[in-house]
Scaffold this motif. Sequence first.
Motif, mmCIF file in Angstrom:
data_model
loop_
_atom_site.group_PDB
_atom_site.id
_atom_site.type_symbol
_atom_site.label_atom_id
_atom_site.label_comp_id
_atom_site.label_asym_id
_atom_site.label_seq_id
_atom_site.Cartn_x
_atom_site.Cartn_y
_atom_site.Cartn_z
ATOM 1 N N GLY A 49 56.088 10.586 -19.740
ATOM 2 C CA GLY A 49 56.355 11.631 -20.715
ATOM 3 C C GLY A 49 55.500 11.571 -21.958
ATOM 4 O O GLY A 49 55.618 12.433 -22.829
ATOM 5 N N GLU A 50 54.605 10.587 -22.043
ATOM 6 C CA GLU A 50 53.824 10.369 -23.265
ATOM 7 C C GLU A 50 52.395 10.880 -23.129
ATOM 8 O O GLU A 50 51.760 10.701 -22.093
ATOM 9 C CB GLU A 50 53.786 8.870 -23.590
ATOM 10 N N LEU A 51 51.916 11.491 -24.187
ATOM 11 C CA LEU A 51 50.500 11.832 -24.297
ATOM 12 C C LEU A 51 49.903 10.969 -25.395
ATOM 13 O O LEU A 51 50.228 11.126 -26.570
ATOM 14 C CB LEU A 51 50.293 13.314 -24.590
ATOM 15 N N LEU A 52 49.061 10.037 -24.989
ATOM 16 C CA LEU A 52 48.377 9.132 -25.900
ATOM 17 C C LEU A 52 46.966 9.639 -26.138
ATOM 18 O O LEU A 52 46.198 9.820 -25.186
ATOM 19 C CB LEU A 52 48.327 7.719 -25.312
ATOM 20 N N ALA A 53 46.606 9.882 -27.385
ATOM 21 C CA ALA A 53 45.249 10.298 -27.742
ATOM 22 C C ALA A 53 44.482 9.091 -28.253
ATOM 23 O O ALA A 53 44.949 8.384 -29.155
ATOM 24 C CB ALA A 53 45.279 11.392 -28.799
ATOM 25 N N ILE A 54 43.305 8.842 -27.676
ATOM 26 C CA ILE A 54 42.424 7.780 -28.141
ATOM 27 C C ILE A 54 41.264 8.432 -28.878
ATOM 28 O O ILE A 54 40.528 9.232 -28.302
ATOM 29 C CB ILE A 54 41.916 6.912 -26.981
#
Length: 335
Positions: A49-54
């Motif tokens: 469920g997570e959107l991680l932006a790098i």
Amino acid sequence: MTTIAPAVASRSGVTSTPLLAVDGLTVRFGLRDATVHAVTDLDLTVRAGELLAIVGESGCGKSVLAHALLGLLPGNATVTGRALLHQPAGPPLDLLDCGERRLARKVRGSQVGLIPQSPATALNPVRTGRRLIEETLRAHGHTRTDVGVAAERVAADVGLDPADLDRYPFELSGGMAQRLVTALALAPDPPLLLADEPTTGLDRPLVDHTLDLLRQRCDAGGAVVLITHDLAAARRVADTVAVMYASRVVEHGDAERFFAAPVHPYGAALLDALPDRAFRAVPGYPPMLTALPSGCAFAPRCTRATDACSASPGPTAYETGTVRCHHPLLPEGAR
């Protein structure tokens, strides 16, 4: 090193279930007369469920991270650490130690998808878009009777017309090729998607459309790692943000908190460079990855640097994340 995962609270769909846990990932490239320190001691946790932006400047190691997770690095790469992919059934799979055969047959596409940064080098030049998508769908379980309809549905999702599918890659514009590689990554419906600059070459409406597609995957229970230079894109869709500088993650935490009050001076400098903020360039230049300093790599560009910065800072936890800095932008009592 033990992974310190930030609390995630900005999106209701994020769960506590870890889908990917990266611990101590280090990537080195051996050259004839030097060693490239591409990724150093990287720890990340990505949840369902997570959107991680790098985010971070070019050359900091963002794309190398994605390629390392899928075993797509050249032969002169040395990779250490762990990257545990949690599966619906069975024990976690270490992506860094499972071998090329298993990555090719069981992981790439089906469990971890990749939207590559350069569509021109990723697409087979003698296959039309339709054939590429149909071959991908068949390889992941679709039958010949439903593959045509499924291919057009996937293409429509990314904004490609049916007529576009009958063109070869060299007949597509840069933006159309970008949408095609996005369709290829989405087609098998992997639980985890690595999206490396997925909005390159797209106009603003298609940028927003692509970002919304990624966000919808997370809201449906998947997870996305979005590698991007576009801080506005990250702000639009991210739950969490990891800031990379000179091969290291220097800040990792809740996205809402980051965009309101970054904790690492480099994160603050990146946000100050935005046109709707101070519109001030980050002073100086990043160090060469073949000659990283022994202490904090950002110190030569940092207005808060002191003698303490000659030693490399370890991770420090705060209420919604972690930071590697001797002088974080935190109240004294919050450290």
